[in-house]
Design a protein around this motif. Structure first.
Motif, mmCIF file in Angstrom:
data_model
loop_
_atom_site.group_PDB
_atom_site.id
_atom_site.type_symbol
_atom_site.label_atom_id
_atom_site.label_comp_id
_atom_site.label_asym_id
_atom_site.label_seq_id
_atom_site.Cartn_x
_atom_site.Cartn_y
_atom_site.Cartn_z
ATOM 1 N N ASP A 157 -20.874 -33.363 12.323
ATOM 2 C CA ASP A 157 -20.148 -32.254 11.306
ATOM 3 C C ASP A 157 -18.592 -33.118 10.131
ATOM 4 O OD1 ASP A 157 -21.266 -29.548 12.489
ATOM 5 O OD2 ASP A 157 -19.313 -29.748 13.601
ATOM 6 N N ILE A 158 -19.038 -34.082 10.071
ATOM 7 C CA ILE A 158 -18.126 -34.736 9.189
ATOM 8 C C ILE A 158 -18.113 -34.454 7.624
ATOM 9 C CG2 ILE A 158 -19.696 -36.172 8.706
ATOM 10 C CD1 ILE A 158 -17.478 -38.784 8.630
ATOM 11 N N LEU A 159 -18.920 -33.887 7.601
ATOM 12 C CA LEU A 159 -18.596 -33.363 5.889
ATOM 13 C C LEU A 159 -18.523 -31.968 5.670
ATOM 14 C CD1 LEU A 159 -22.717 -34.771 5.031
ATOM 15 C CD2 LEU A 159 -20.357 -35.690 3.932
ATOM 16 N N ARG A 160 -18.996 -31.291 6.838
ATOM 17 C CA ARG A 160 -18.352 -29.617 6.796
ATOM 18 C C ARG A 160 -16.253 -29.196 6.058
ATOM 19 N NH1 ARG A 160 -19.540 -26.309 11.753
ATOM 20 N NH2 ARG A 160 -19.965 -24.703 10.402
ATOM 21 N N PRO A 161 -16.567 -28.061 6.205
ATOM 22 C CA PRO A 161 -14.652 -28.011 5.486
ATOM 23 C C PRO A 161 -13.851 -28.212 7.175
ATOM 24 C CG PRO A 161 -16.665 -26.837 4.666
ATOM 25 C CD PRO A 161 -17.067 -27.147 5.773
ATOM 26 N N GLU A 162 -12.518 -28.488 6.658
ATOM 27 C CA GLU A 162 -11.756 -28.467 7.921
ATOM 28 C C GLU A 162 -11.869 -26.968 8.736
ATOM 29 O OE1 GLU A 162 -8.027 -30.762 6.781
ATOM 30 O OE2 GLU A 162 -9.392 -32.383 5.627
ATOM 31 N N ALA A 163 -12.139 -26.385 7.211
ATOM 32 C CA ALA A 163 -11.653 -24.981 8.449
ATOM 33 C C ALA A 163 -12.946 -24.463 8.802
ATOM 34 C CB ALA A 163 -11.126 -24.313 6.955
ATOM 35 N N GLU A 164 -14.000 -24.780 9.122
ATOM 36 C CA GLU A 164 -15.162 -25.271 9.732
ATOM 37 C C GLU A 164 -15.011 -26.165 11.018
ATOM 38 O OE1 GLU A 164 -18.695 -24.602 7.180
ATOM 39 O OE2 GLU A 164 -17.345 -23.336 6.295
#
Length: 271
Positions: A43-50
């Protein structure tokens, strides 16, 4: 920080022995997959909020290049992009492929980055060979003709790395950038592989020697996700479309600077 941790994970779990085991596993998911899932790199590309790290594509590039250096035997990069696009709808029980209108450009850019990493490893393997192997009482690396070939290989490795950053520049996947990345990385892969085998002689083609793992991967990636002629047409069309938007008097160099300069700057900063 991410690159250092990621490289340590690959060094431990994506060894040549692990790559060979994955090839012989008949499609079973290699153990390294669970290491990637548990580490959170999926999940390294997903936003921090997600729940992700919010990594940008330019910052993602060195990690994808490392996948080529270590021949990571799972589609981690594609899964990370798919999780960015579709979130938790992409399950984590096995690697995921890419779908949608941007998939071809994304696959080409990711493949180019892996090719850049594999070229780097082929050069390293070749350097180690010519430094230790002796002929007429001298290491092979002492002969001027071989030094020239090594210099050409190093130039291609550097160019492939820069091309990889061009392909992964910007907030999304641009077909023109992907075209440049795939074409240049493929050109580098062809020369680097050929020169590596010339400098190794017959030993380079044996199954027991690790070089063949990277060369086979490079040849497969050259053919994957669009041929050279296809991406050349994509790039040519992008040039013509750009000129049609009021830039008829501009040169091709102007087009390349406008479309590629940010990627070149990212590559230079990383190198």
């Amino acid at each position: 920080m991410f690159e250092d941790v990621f490289r340590r994970l690959l060094e431990a779990h994506s060894t040549p022995a692990a790559v060979r085991a994955a090839e012989a596993a008949n499609g079973a998911v290699p153990p390294v997959w669970q290491e990637l899932v548990q580490s959170g790199f999926i999940d390294i590309l997903r936003p921090e909020a997600e729940g992700g790290a919010g990594l940008s594509l330019p910052a993602f590039a060195p990690l994808v290049i490392a996948c080529g250096e270590y021949l990571l035997p799972v589609d981690w990069a594609e899964t990370a992009v798919a999780r960015l696009w579709h979130g938790e709808a992409v399950a984590l029980d096995r690697p995921a492929g890419l779908e949608g209108p941007d998939a071809l450009a994304a696959n080409a850019a990711l493949t180019a980055a892996r090719m850049a990493g594999a070229c780097r490893r082929v050069l390293d393997i070749t350097m180690a060979h010519v430094t230790t192997r002796q002929q007429f009482g001298r290491p092979l690396s002492a002969f001027q003709a071989l030094q020239q070939q090594l210099a050409v290989m190093a130039e291609d490795v550097a160019a492939a790395r820069m091309a990889a950053f061009i392909g992964l520049a910007g907030p999304g996947f641009d077909p023109a950038r992907s075209a440049v990345a795939k074409l240049r990385a493929g050109e580098a892969a062809h020369r680097v592989a050929a020169m590596a085998h010339q400098l190794h002689g017959a030993i380079g083609a044996t199954l027991e020697y690790d070089l063949q793992l990277w060369v086979r991967a490079l040849k497969g990636w050259q053919l994957a996700h669009g041929s050279d002629s296809y991406w050349a047409m994509v790039l040519g069309k992008a040039r013509l479309d750009w000129a049609a938007k009021g830039r008829e008097d501009a040169t091709t160099a102007d087009f390349l600077r406008e479309r590629l300069e940010p990627g070149v700057q990212d590559a230079a900063a990383s190198n």
